[in-house]
Design a protein around this motif. Sequence first.
Motif, PDB file in Angstrom:
ATOM      1  N   LEU A 229      -2.225  -2.576  -7.109  1.00  0.00           N
ATOM      2  CA  LEU A 229      -3.015  -1.516  -6.492  1.00  0.00           C
ATOM      3  C   LEU A 229      -2.996  -0.223  -7.302  1.00  0.00           C
ATOM      4  O   LEU A 229      -3.697   0.728  -6.966  1.00  0.00           O
TER       5      LEU A 229
ATOM      6  N   ALA B   5       2.626  -4.006  -5.209  1.00  0.00           N
ATOM      7  CA  ALA B   5       2.069  -2.655  -5.331  1.00  0.00           C
ATOM      8  C   ALA B   5       1.439  -2.437  -6.699  1.00  0.00           C
ATOM      9  O   ALA B   5       0.474  -1.667  -6.842  1.00  0.00           O
TER      10      ALA B   5
ATOM     11  N   GLN C 190       1.144   3.947  -3.088  1.00  0.00           N
ATOM     12  CA  GLN C 190       0.866   5.359  -2.824  1.00  0.00           C
ATOM     13  C   GLN C 190       2.046   6.223  -3.247  1.00  0.00           C
ATOM     14  O   GLN C 190       1.870   7.288  -3.855  1.00  0.00           O
TER      15      GLN C 190
ATOM     16  N   LYS D 289       0.821  -1.207   0.000  1.00  0.00           N
ATOM     17  CA  LYS D 289       0.000   0.000   0.000  1.00  0.00           C
ATOM     18  C   LYS D 289       0.856   1.258   0.000  1.00  0.00           C
ATOM     19  O   LYS D 289       0.566   2.231  -0.711  1.00  0.00           O
ATOM     20  N   ASN D 290       1.916   1.243   0.792  1.00  0.00           N
ATOM     21  CA  ASN D 290       2.793   2.409   0.855  1.00  0.00           C
ATOM     22  C   ASN D 290       3.554   2.597  -0.455  1.00  0.00           C
ATOM     23  O   ASN D 290       3.722   3.726  -0.936  1.00  0.00           O
TER      24      ASN D 290
END
Length: 358
Positions: free
Chosen positions: A311, A308, A294, A290-291
Amino acid sequence: MKSLIRITVALLAVCALLFYTAHALNKSSGGSNKKVLTVYNWGEYIDPSLLKKFEKETGIHVVYETFDSNEAMMTKIEQGGTNYDIAVPSEYTIEQMKEKHLLLKIDHKKIPNLENIDDDFLDLPFDLKNEYSIPYFWGTVGIVYNPKLLGKGYDFDKWDDLWDPSLKGKVVLVDSAREVMGVGLNSMGKSLNSIKTNELKAATDKLIKMAPNVKAIIGDEVTQLMINEDAMVALTWSGQAADMMSENESLTYSVPSEGSNLWFDNMVIPKTSKNVDAAHEFINFMLDPKNAAQNADYVGYSTPNKAALKLLDPEMVNDERYYPSKETRENLHVYKNLGLEKIGEYNEFFLKFKMSIR
């Protein structure tokens, strides 16, 4: 007696002030405070909200500083003075830092999220087994341009397109010797890592013929020039191009077919680190899917984090301008550490080219 007391009180006040100042400076530079992490990174190369999230989750305060070149970063770390816990150099600089014993080995047991990194970006020649570095971002060098302003007939599939006489005064170049000299070398079918003086001279002579087309040789300012349509063509990095294109839909990006640079920026722990445990914790935090997603969405560069990718916007992930296929990457080349003497020669030839621009 009163005079002596006043002097004593004054001295104590000065001592207290000096102690507080030293403590504050020690805290801001990382010092030995285990609740402070000092990160040294490129400008605009992390989502600031992730730093706040890390602080909230761990209770560790992040001191964040930036640099504008690998060379400046390495020099500052080599000189000491500031105890950086994390730095983000490029591949050839990691080689140099290893040679100079400026890095600490990374304990993979403390980074379980390393499993999220695509194998294609691990165990690369500049750091076998990733003993000293962990992948952060990767990308390419290419050409961003504005078809609306240029008109039809331009696709920049060849580096030689930059020499087209119709581009007089319209081309912006990044102020970096390896990238610009690389254009000359690639356009002649030569290696980006050439150490042959005659090839570097020939590349420079060819670049000088492009001089009439050069509007400017600058740094990050190129982003606003292209967004505001004050420039039509620019040599740039893929992520920087993505930033421009998100702000101006008229822009597009191309990696010439002769080949170009494939670069990698990795996180490292400098030997001067005073908070090694927090450094490992930060690296693992940034590798969380998630990081990482983002961060990639904010920065615009390609993430090596396979978890990642799921996402992120599929349109971006499937765009080969930013995530070129394995086949395409085979025609891209990573910069090697050429040594100080040869890098000095690159810089000298690059300066000669810059001086030819009127």
